[in-house]
Each structure stands twice: as C-alpha cells, then as structure tokens.
Scaffold this motif. Structure first.
Motif, short mmCIF file in Angstrom:
data_model
loop_
_atom_site.label_atom_id
_atom_site.label_comp_id
_atom_site.label_asym_id
_atom_site.label_seq_id
_atom_site.Cartn_x
_atom_site.Cartn_y
_atom_site.Cartn_z
N LYS A 237 -12.03 -16.35 0.51
CA LYS A 237 -12.67 -15.07 0.21
C LYS A 237 -11.81 -13.88 0.64
O LYS A 237 -12.31 -12.79 0.87
CB LYS A 237 -14.03 -14.98 0.91
N LYS A 238 -10.50 -14.10 0.73
CA LYS A 238 -9.60 -13.02 1.14
C LYS A 238 -9.66 -11.88 0.13
O LYS A 238 -9.68 -12.10 -1.09
CB LYS A 238 -8.17 -13.56 1.27
N HIS A 239 -9.67 -10.65 0.66
CA HIS A 239 -9.87 -9.47 -0.18
C HIS A 239 -8.81 -9.35 -1.27
O HIS A 239 -9.10 -8.95 -2.40
CB HIS A 239 -9.87 -8.22 0.70
N SER A 240 -7.57 -9.69 -0.95
CA SER A 240 -6.47 -9.49 -1.90
C SER A 240 -6.38 -10.58 -2.96
O SER A 240 -5.52 -10.52 -3.83
CB SER A 240 -5.14 -9.39 -1.16
N ASN A 241 -7.27 -11.58 -2.92
CA ASN A 241 -7.23 -12.65 -3.93
C ASN A 241 -7.40 -12.10 -5.34
O ASN A 241 -6.86 -12.65 -6.31
CB ASN A 241 -8.33 -13.68 -3.66
N LYS A 242 -8.17 -11.02 -5.48
CA LYS A 242 -8.45 -10.49 -6.82
C LYS A 242 -7.22 -9.87 -7.47
O LYS A 242 -7.21 -9.65 -8.69
CB LYS A 242 -9.57 -9.45 -6.74
N TYR A 243 -6.16 -9.59 -6.67
CA TYR A 243 -4.95 -9.01 -7.23
C TYR A 243 -3.95 -10.09 -7.67
O TYR A 243 -2.96 -9.77 -8.33
CB TYR A 243 -4.27 -8.09 -6.20
N ARG B 65 1.32 -11.07 -9.25
CA ARG B 65 0.21 -10.30 -8.69
C ARG B 65 0.29 -8.84 -9.09
O ARG B 65 1.35 -8.35 -9.51
CB ARG B 65 0.16 -10.44 -7.17
N ARG C 182 0.86 -1.18 0.00
CA ARG C 182 0.00 0.00 0.00
C ARG C 182 0.90 1.23 0.00
O ARG C 182 1.92 1.24 0.68
CB ARG C 182 -0.92 0.03 1.23
N ARG D 295 -4.97 -20.64 2.84
CA ARG D 295 -5.36 -19.26 2.53
C ARG D 295 -6.88 -19.16 2.49
O ARG D 295 -7.57 -20.02 1.94
CB ARG D 295 -4.76 -18.83 1.20
#
Length: 275
Positions: free
Chosen positions: A261-267, A182, A147, A258
C-alpha cells in the motif's frame, strides 16, 4: 575513459582491471567543498556492531555535491574533472559567474572549459539541468528529482542513464536503468546526458586487499555456518542451504519486500525487469 589490464607479474595483478584515470584533470579537491568523513565500521551510536563485514579502509574526505542545481540562469564553467572516493562516478568542479564554486556529477563527454546552465531557459545539452517539462522526449537523462526542489535522487552512479519516453498531463514517463517505468512530476529537474565513467562495471579488484582498502572485511556465507548461527547452516559435507534467507530468517531472492500500500505505487507503470 577506458580500463587497463595489468601484466600478471604478481598474483594480485593477474586478474586486476582498473580504470586509466586519463579523464582526470586535478589531483587535489577544492578545499572549500570538502570536509572530513567519519567511518562507522558498521557500529551504531552505542558502539554495537549492526552491520557485519565492514571496517578499516582508507580515510576519505567528503566532497559536497550539488544535486539541486538551483542556481538558475547563472552560467558556470567546468574547471576540473576529479576523482571522488565516495562514489563510482567522476565529479566536475564548476566556477559560476558570480564567483561560487560547486561540484556536480560529471556526465559522459563533459570537458573542461564547457559552459553549463540550469533552469527552464537552459538548452537541453549535456550537463545542463532543467525541468522535465523542457526536455525533449527520448532524451537520455540522469540526476532525476522525485519531488521539485528536493535534489536528485535517481540515476547517479557510473554509466547509468534513464530515458524520458512520454508525457501524461503534468507528469513525465521515465524508463529507469532497472527497467522500471514510472511517472515523475514535470516540474522536477533532471540533468541531460549519461553519467560518466561507464567502464566502472568492467573493473576487477584482483586481490582481497583492495576490498580492505575500501572498508570491506571478509564475508563468510551462511551455508558454511552451523545451524544455530544461520538458518542455511549445518548438514554433513557440502549440503545445500535450503531456501535462501537472511540470518534472521527473512526470505531472500524472490520475496517481495515492497509495501503493497505504498503511496508511490500509483506512479509506477511497470516494475523493474528481472535480469
């Protein structure tokens, strides 16, 4: 940076392979950037052992490392390359033009007297920290933020590097040392170059005592325990332990841990390659 293999004049030196430390230019750390580090011995705040096989070891002092590199536009000169007992990489002491001193992770090829900069205007040269949007595609990088302004979280250990492979809108596509590919925001900073002390992986302790110096106590395997001590224990003679699992019964070596549904999976474009 190289390693040296000692003559086997004692049993402890027969398999010992250690670094040469030839790149180091100072033996005493900068006093203003050092503070005492407490050792837990694997105990929590109530004194209960929560992590086994830890304890003892040499007393260490923590070196405060600048992972943010937020002094943009202020040039800094590399004063020394030093050893850090808290990490596998070497560290470099920077003297900024305004008089401030800071430690950074020393990349491969960094020499005393080199001038470094950080910020969007910095050149993409070894040791300079700049936003991913200003780094050319294909460049080897380390100390990567997740970030903007958070400080480097990825690729910090000896010999590691990531590669900036492409750009997609406001994101950059990074190939990490694990093989994972990623997306990371282009506003995040990274440092150009490969982390130094790349021969660290070739080192061998040579004797159990060196592990004790590092605070690691003897580790006994689950398969040699009794059934009430470990799920893999028991059996007549040398039985296989069944499916590898932890002392609490959680599967190891293959179970995906892991969160699905972890938020960062989409990256994450591609998962880490299996070795």
């Amino acid at each position: 940076m190289a390693v040296r293999k000692l003559k086997p004049v004692t049993p402890g030196q027969r398999h010992k392979i250690i670094g040469t430390f030839e790149e180091l230019t100072a033996s005493v750390p900068e006093k203003s950037l050092v503070y005492g580090k407490k050792s837990t011995g694997g105990r929590n705040n109530t004194g209960k052992m929560t992590v086994r096989y830890r304890g003892g070891g040499h007393k260490r002092k923590y070196r405060v490392i600048d992972f943010k590199r937020e002094k943009d536009g202020v040039p800094a000169v590399v004063k020394t390359i030093e050893y850090d007992p808290n990490r596998s990489a070497r560290i470099a002491l920077l003297y900024y033009a305004d008089g401030e001193k800071r430690y950074i992770i020393a990349p491969n090829g960094l020499e005393v007297g080199t001038t470094l900069k950080s910020g969007a205007e910095a050149a993409p040269e070894v040791g300079n920290a700049l936003p991913l949007s200003n780094i050319p595609v294909g460049t080897m990088i380390h100390n990567i933020e997740l970030r903007p302004g958070q400080g480097a979280k990825l690729v910090r250990s000896a010999g590691n590097f990531a590669q900036l492979t492409s750009r997609e809108g406001s994101y950059c596509v990074i190939k990490l040392p694990s093989g994972e590919i990623r997306k990371i925001l282009s506003a995040c900073k990274a440092t150009v170059g490969v982390v130094g002390n790349e021969t660290h992986a070739l080192e061998q302790s040579g004797k159990a005592g060196r592990s004790r110096w590092l605070g690691r106590r003897p580790h006994n395997r689950g398969v040699v325990m009794n059934p009430h001590d470990h799920p893999m224990g028991g059996g007549e003679g040398r039985q296989s332990g069944g499916h590898p699992r932890s002392r609490k019964g959680l599967y190891a070596k293959g179970l995906k841990t892991r969160a699905p549904k972890k938020h960062s999976n989409k990256y994450i474009i591609a998962r880490a390659s299996k070795k």
